[in-house]
Scaffold this motif. Structure first.
Motif, PDB file in Angstrom:
ATOM      1  N   PRO A  17       0.841  -1.207   0.000  1.00  0.00           N
ATOM      2  CA  PRO A  17       0.000   0.000   0.000  1.00  0.00           C
ATOM      3  C   PRO A  17       0.866   1.244   0.000  1.00  0.00           C
ATOM      4  CG  PRO A  17       0.103  -0.926   2.186  1.00  0.00           C
ATOM      5  CD  PRO A  17       0.818  -1.894   1.269  1.00  0.00           C
ATOM      6  N   PRO A  18       0.289   2.411  -0.303  1.00  0.00           N
ATOM      7  CA  PRO A  18       1.067   3.651  -0.269  1.00  0.00           C
ATOM      8  C   PRO A  18       1.736   3.837   1.076  1.00  0.00           C
ATOM      9  CG  PRO A  18      -1.116   4.024  -1.213  1.00  0.00           C
ATOM     10  CD  PRO A  18      -1.117   2.637  -0.679  1.00  0.00           C
ATOM     11  N   SER A  19       2.889   4.500   1.081  1.00  0.00           N
ATOM     12  CA  SER A  19       3.611   4.739   2.329  1.00  0.00           C
ATOM     13  C   SER A  19       2.718   5.520   3.278  1.00  0.00           C
ATOM     14  CB  SER A  19       4.892   5.522   2.064  1.00  0.00           C
ATOM     15  OG  SER A  19       5.755   4.791   1.204  1.00  0.00           O
ATOM     16  N   PRO A  20       2.492   4.993   4.474  1.00  0.00           N
ATOM     17  CA  PRO A  20       1.599   5.691   5.403  1.00  0.00           C
ATOM     18  C   PRO A  20       2.186   7.002   5.881  1.00  0.00           C
ATOM     19  CG  PRO A  20       2.693   3.851   6.501  1.00  0.00           C
ATOM     20  CD  PRO A  20       3.044   3.774   5.037  1.00  0.00           C
ATOM     21  N   GLN A  21       1.304   7.922   6.214  1.00  0.00           N
ATOM     22  CA  GLN A  21       1.749   9.189   6.779  1.00  0.00           C
ATOM     23  C   GLN A  21       2.298   8.945   8.178  1.00  0.00           C
ATOM     24  OE1 GLN A  21      -1.879  11.394   6.651  1.00  0.00           O
ATOM     25  NE2 GLN A  21      -1.854  11.650   4.440  1.00  0.00           N
ATOM     26  N   GLY A  22       3.139   9.822   8.643  1.00  0.00           N
ATOM     27  CA  GLY A  22       3.741   9.655   9.960  1.00  0.00           C
ATOM     28  C   GLY A  22       2.693   9.501  11.034  1.00  0.00           C
ATOM     29  N   GLY A  23       2.791   8.432  11.837  1.00  0.00           N
ATOM     30  CA  GLY A  23       1.863   8.195  12.932  1.00  0.00           C
ATOM     31  C   GLY A  23       0.509   7.698  12.505  1.00  0.00           C
ATOM     32  N   ALA A  24       0.315   7.346  11.200  1.00  0.00           N
ATOM     33  CA  ALA A  24      -1.003   6.911  10.740  1.00  0.00           C
ATOM     34  C   ALA A  24      -1.443   5.645  11.442  1.00  0.00           C
ATOM     35  CB  ALA A  24      -0.991   6.706   9.229  1.00  0.00           C
ATOM     36  N   GLY A  25      -0.470   4.745  11.714  1.00  0.00           N
ATOM     37  CA  GLY A  25      -0.837   3.490  12.347  1.00  0.00           C
ATOM     38  C   GLY A  25      -1.212   3.651  13.812  1.00  0.00           C
ATOM     39  N   LYS A  26      -0.959   4.822  14.424  1.00  0.00           N
ATOM     40  CA  LYS A  26      -1.242   5.039  15.828  1.00  0.00           C
ATOM     41  C   LYS A  26      -2.437   5.949  16.042  1.00  0.00           C
ATOM     42  CE  LYS A  26       3.662   4.547  17.023  1.00  0.00           C
ATOM     43  NZ  LYS A  26       4.830   5.195  17.665  1.00  0.00           N
ATOM     44  N   ARG A  27      -2.918   6.582  15.003  1.00  0.00           N
ATOM     45  CA  ARG A  27      -3.994   7.558  15.191  1.00  0.00           C
ATOM     46  C   ARG A  27      -5.331   6.847  15.395  1.00  0.00           C
ATOM     47  NH1 ARG A  27      -7.330   8.993  10.918  1.00  0.00           N
ATOM     48  NH2 ARG A  27      -6.904   8.095   8.875  1.00  0.00           N
ATOM     49  N   GLU A  28      -6.309   7.573  15.879  1.00  0.00           N
ATOM     50  CA  GLU A  28      -7.628   7.007  16.104  1.00  0.00           C
ATOM     51  C   GLU A  28      -8.486   7.175  14.853  1.00  0.00           C
ATOM     52  OE1 GLU A  28      -9.410   8.699  19.521  1.00  0.00           O
ATOM     53  OE2 GLU A  28      -7.935   7.872  20.932  1.00  0.00           O
ATOM     54  N   LEU A  29      -9.351   6.214  14.651  1.00  0.00           N
ATOM     55  CA  LEU A  29     -10.251   6.257  13.501  1.00  0.00           C
ATOM     56  C   LEU A  29     -11.534   6.993  13.878  1.00  0.00           C
ATOM     57  CD1 LEU A  29     -10.040   2.545  12.287  1.00  0.00           C
ATOM     58  CD2 LEU A  29      -8.953   4.518  11.206  1.00  0.00           C
ATOM     59  N   SER A  30     -12.031   7.780  12.943  1.00  0.00           N
ATOM     60  CA  SER A  30     -13.375   8.327  13.110  1.00  0.00           C
ATOM     61  C   SER A  30     -14.375   7.204  12.834  1.00  0.00           C
ATOM     62  CB  SER A  30     -13.599   9.496  12.152  1.00  0.00           C
ATOM     63  OG  SER A  30     -13.677   9.029  10.816  1.00  0.00           O
ATOM     64  N   LEU A  31     -15.627   7.430  13.182  1.00  0.00           N
ATOM     65  CA  LEU A  31     -16.649   6.411  12.926  1.00  0.00           C
ATOM     66  C   LEU A  31     -16.806   6.161  11.430  1.00  0.00           C
ATOM     67  CD1 LEU A  31     -19.522   7.107  15.478  1.00  0.00           C
ATOM     68  CD2 LEU A  31     -17.913   5.205  15.427  1.00  0.00           C
ATOM     69  N   TYR A  32     -16.767   7.241  10.648  1.00  0.00           N
ATOM     70  CA  TYR A  32     -16.885   7.078   9.202  1.00  0.00           C
ATOM     71  C   TYR A  32     -15.729   6.246   8.652  1.00  0.00           C
ATOM     72  CZ  TYR A  32     -20.502  10.745   9.059  1.00  0.00           C
ATOM     73  OH  TYR A  32     -21.650  11.471   9.231  1.00  0.00           O
ATOM     74  N   GLU A  33     -14.527   6.505   9.156  1.00  0.00           N
ATOM     75  CA  GLU A  33     -13.358   5.768   8.685  1.00  0.00           C
ATOM     76  C   GLU A  33     -13.446   4.301   9.087  1.00  0.00           C
ATOM     77  OE1 GLU A  33      -9.983   9.322   8.678  1.00  0.00           O
ATOM     78  OE2 GLU A  33     -10.310   8.132  10.491  1.00  0.00           O
ATOM     79  N   ALA A  34     -13.887   4.051  10.323  1.00  0.00           N
ATOM     80  CA  ALA A  34     -14.048   2.667  10.775  1.00  0.00           C
ATOM     81  C   ALA A  34     -15.090   1.947   9.918  1.00  0.00           C
ATOM     82  CB  ALA A  34     -14.462   2.637  12.244  1.00  0.00           C
ATOM     83  N   ALA A  35     -16.161   2.647   9.574  1.00  0.00           N
ATOM     84  CA  ALA A  35     -17.194   2.038   8.739  1.00  0.00           C
ATOM     85  C   ALA A  35     -16.651   1.688   7.364  1.00  0.00           C
ATOM     86  CB  ALA A  35     -18.386   2.993   8.606  1.00  0.00           C
ATOM     87  N   PHE A  36     -15.856   2.586   6.783  1.00  0.00           N
ATOM     88  CA  PHE A  36     -15.306   2.302   5.458  1.00  0.00           C
ATOM     89  C   PHE A  36     -14.351   1.118   5.512  1.00  0.00           C
ATOM     90  CE2 PHE A  36     -12.356   2.568   1.986  1.00  0.00           C
ATOM     91  CZ  PHE A  36     -13.162   2.854   0.902  1.00  0.00           C
ATOM     92  N   LEU A  37     -13.476   1.092   6.491  1.00  0.00           N
ATOM     93  CA  LEU A  37     -12.500   0.009   6.581  1.00  0.00           C
ATOM     94  C   LEU A  37     -13.175  -1.333   6.854  1.00  0.00           C
ATOM     95  CD1 LEU A  37      -9.618   1.706   8.615  1.00  0.00           C
ATOM     96  CD2 LEU A  37      -9.744   1.298   6.143  1.00  0.00           C
ATOM     97  N   SER A  38     -14.329  -1.310   7.507  1.00  0.00           N
ATOM     98  CA  SER A  38     -15.033  -2.553   7.825  1.00  0.00           C
ATOM     99  C   SER A  38     -15.914  -3.032   6.686  1.00  0.00           C
ATOM    100  CB  SER A  38     -15.891  -2.375   9.078  1.00  0.00           C
ATOM    101  OG  SER A  38     -15.100  -2.091  10.203  1.00  0.00           O
ATOM    102  N   GLY A  39     -16.596  -2.105   6.022  1.00  0.00           N
ATOM    103  CA  GLY A  39     -17.574  -2.526   5.025  1.00  0.00           C
ATOM    104  C   GLY A  39     -17.640  -1.707   3.761  1.00  0.00           C
TER     105      GLY A  39
END
Length: 253
Positions: free
Chosen positions: A31-53
């Protein structure tokens, strides 16, 4: 000796399709190189919904969120009615726009239109840029490669059957000839088995980093449970029926 040509066709189809699957899986795993700290940040509800479904889940979350804030009324019959036409963000405004000036519409087409809106695409682009979502091209590439390997498996069986029909009767040559077809068949079936285990995660919406963030979410909140688990996670049977009725009506058309 025409069966030799059939063997070559089977081997070519198996080799090319398996190589294509390997390349697609390799690309999906980068995947594209993640932005700094992307793996540690919190997901918004919309983002969690997209990643799940995916986009559909984002639209469902938006509809239910608006319903619970009395901006929409989602009836168990599968209809959505606008109560407050002032959306708080682009996703809510896309839902209101999908319902239209009449202020009432079936949930299924509203959900489909909202899922295809630019607001959902913005969520997807942001997640892909952060390395948390799998790009569309990588996901569709893996799916197409898997279908190609499946087609090669079917072709190998067909070539084996055709070769068996062409063999002279009365000669004990069928088993050795079919043995040549067993190798490409084992290659394709083995590739599909491995793809089921190793490649399948890359056909989902979330990248490995995105899946780790999803796994850290608590689903005690009803909207978070919806974002992660879909409409089946709703605790209100009438609200679940609203989406089921809308889907059924949509299919009947």
């Amino acid at each position: 000796m025409l069966w030799v040509l059939f063997v070559l066709v089977a081997w070519a189809a198996a080799g090319i399709s398996c190589a294509r699957l390997c390349i697609a899986a390799f690309e999906a795993a980068r995947p594209p190189s993640p932005q700094g700290g992307a793996g540690k940040r919190e997901l918004s509800l919309y983002e969690a919904a997209f990643l799940s479904g995916g986009p559909r889940r984002v639209a469902e979350l938006t509809l239910v969120s608006m319903h619970r804030r009395r901006m929409l009324l989602l009836a168990h019959t599968g209809w959505a009615t606008v109560v407050d036409p002032e959306g708080e963000d682009d996703l809510e405004r896309s839902v209101i726009g999908a319902i239209g000036p009449a202020g009432q519409a079936r949930i299924a087409p509203v959900r489909a239109a909202a899922a295809a809106a630019d607001a959902v695409r913005s969520v997807a682009d942001r997640l892909v840029s952060a390395g948390l979502a799998v790009p569309d091209g990588a996901r569709s590439g893996v799916a197409a490669a898997v279908r190609a390997v499946q087609g090669a498996s079917v072709l190998t069986v067909a070539m084996a059957a055709a070769a068996a029909l062409l063999l002279p009767q009365g000669q004990d040559t069928t088993a050795p000839v079919l043995g040549w077809f067993a190798l490409p068949l084992l290659l394709t079936l083995g590739a599909l088995a491995i793809a089921r285990i190793e490649v399948h995660p890359y056909t989902r919406w979330a990248s490995p980093d995105g899946q780790r963030l999803l796994g850290a979410l608590s689903t005690e909140d009803s909207l978070t449970a919806l974002a992660v688990g879909g409409v089946r996670a709703l605790d209100d049977p009438k609200l679940r029926a609203a989406f089921t009725s809308g889907r059924t009506a949509h299919r009947s058309h």
